[in-house]
Design an enzyme around this catalytic site. Structure first.
Site, short mmCIF file in Angstrom:
data_model
loop_
_atom_site.label_atom_id
_atom_site.label_comp_id
_atom_site.label_asym_id
_atom_site.label_seq_id
_atom_site.Cartn_x
_atom_site.Cartn_y
_atom_site.Cartn_z
N ARG A 152 45.45 32.56 37.61
CA ARG A 152 45.01 32.05 38.95
C ARG A 152 44.74 30.94 38.84
O ARG A 152 43.60 30.09 38.84
CB ARG A 152 43.85 33.14 39.51
CG ARG A 152 43.79 32.57 41.01
CD ARG A 152 42.58 33.42 41.47
NE ARG A 152 42.44 33.10 43.09
CZ ARG A 152 41.55 32.34 43.52
NH1 ARG A 152 40.88 31.69 42.57
NH2 ARG A 152 41.38 31.87 44.61
N SER A 186 44.88 41.94 47.73
CA SER A 186 43.46 41.52 48.14
C SER A 186 43.11 42.19 49.53
O SER A 186 43.69 41.90 50.48
CB SER A 186 43.07 40.09 48.27
OG SER A 186 43.32 39.24 46.88
N LYS A 246 35.62 31.28 44.78
CA LYS A 246 36.85 31.00 45.60
C LYS A 246 36.63 30.17 46.60
O LYS A 246 35.51 30.63 47.37
CB LYS A 246 37.10 32.60 46.20
CG LYS A 246 38.65 32.46 46.81
CD LYS A 246 38.86 33.74 47.16
CE LYS A 246 40.05 33.72 47.97
NZ LYS A 246 40.75 35.12 48.39
N1 3NM Z 1 39.05 36.80 45.13
P1 3NM Z 1 33.76 35.28 40.58
S1 3NM Z 1 36.47 36.61 45.40
C1 3NM Z 1 39.46 35.26 43.13
O1 3NM Z 1 37.20 38.54 47.82
C2 3NM Z 1 38.50 35.94 44.28
O2 3NM Z 1 39.12 38.45 47.21
C3 3NM Z 1 38.14 37.42 45.94
O3 3NM Z 1 35.17 34.97 41.17
C4 3NM Z 1 38.08 38.13 46.99
O4 3NM Z 1 33.94 36.40 39.68
C5 3NM Z 1 37.27 35.90 44.20
O5 3NM Z 1 33.32 33.92 39.48
C6 3NM Z 1 36.32 34.87 43.11
O6 3NM Z 1 32.71 35.51 41.70
C7 3NM Z 1 35.92 35.67 42.01
#
Ligand code: 3NM
Length: 211
Positions: free
Chosen positions: A41, A112, A141
């Site tokens: 990503r 998602s 994000k």
């Molecule tokens: N997508 P971390 S939250 C890439 O809610 C991504 O769809 C999300 O990163 C969604 O594990 C997210 O550091 C970030 O919180 C996840």
């Protein structure tokens, strides 16, 4: 072929912009620590573009191939096509999943979602798994929505029981048991591994809670 449901357990996601250390080394270490799936990503502030992105993607794909892990690309359909990847992950604002399915009939497709109706809007022939989030608040994000909590996983399980589920957003090792009890087939993490001083130990700590 192993079913994707069985490969979602510890789903590591990252791009160079997420890594405390070198991304290739980070993925090598995460693999040694026991991750079961990887998503490239390369997105947001500081991410690589063009040739640099392509070269990194190839190196990470090759690591996944050597270790028999699915290599999934986030959003970039041209890159996915060029590399012949195992899977593609898209969000609600990206290309519609039915179009992605037509372009990649055999690939693993992930979508998602943050609400049950978004799960109900797709069929299991179009989507191989749902990424449900953000479960907890995350700063990884840039455009993340507000946290929806672990009960969202249960709601999606009830709405579309046939589609495997991976929880995402703000997840650390302490959340694993709660999420699996809420009906997740696995956890997807970025910073808990990519920002760890020791990504191998960070991945191992997840594995010890998961399996
Ligand atoms: N997508 P971390 S939250 C890439 O809610 C991504 O769809 C999300 O990163 C969604 O594990 C997210 O550091 C970030 O919180 C996840």
């Amino acid at each position: 072929m192993t079913k994707i449901k069985d490969q979602l357990g510890l789903y590591f996601i990252m791009g160079s912009q997420n890594c405390l250390h070198d991304p290739i080394w980070t993925l090598e270490e995460a693999i040694q620590g026991g991750i079961t799936c990887f998503q490239f990503r390369e997105k947001g502030t500081g991410s690589f573009q063009g040739q640099e992105k392509l070269e990194l993607a190839k190196a990470l794909q090759s690591l996944c191939q050597k270790n028999k892990l699915p290599f999934i690309v986030n959003d970039d359909l041209d890159l996915a096509d060029q590399l012949g990847v195992d899977g593609v992950h898209v969000g609600q604002d990206d290309e519609h999943i039915s179009i992605v399915r037509k372009a990649f009939p055999k690939a693993i497709l992930g979508l998602s979602v943050s609400r049950a109706d978004e799960g109900l809007a797709v069929s299991e022939t179009e989507v191989d798994y749902l990424g449900i989030g953000p479960i907890y608040s995350t700063s990884t994000k840039e455009d993340a929505k507000h946290a929806i909590g672990p009960e969202a996983v249960r709601l999606l399980q009830q709405a579309v029981p046939a589609i495997p589920r991976v929880a995402i957003g703000g997840i650390n090792q302490e959340h694993v048991t709660e999420l699996m009890q809420s009906g997740a087939d696995g956890v997807a993490v970025i910073s808990a591994i990519s920002q760890a001083n020791d990504p191998r130990s960070a991945a191992r700590a997840f594995v010890s809670k998961l399996f």
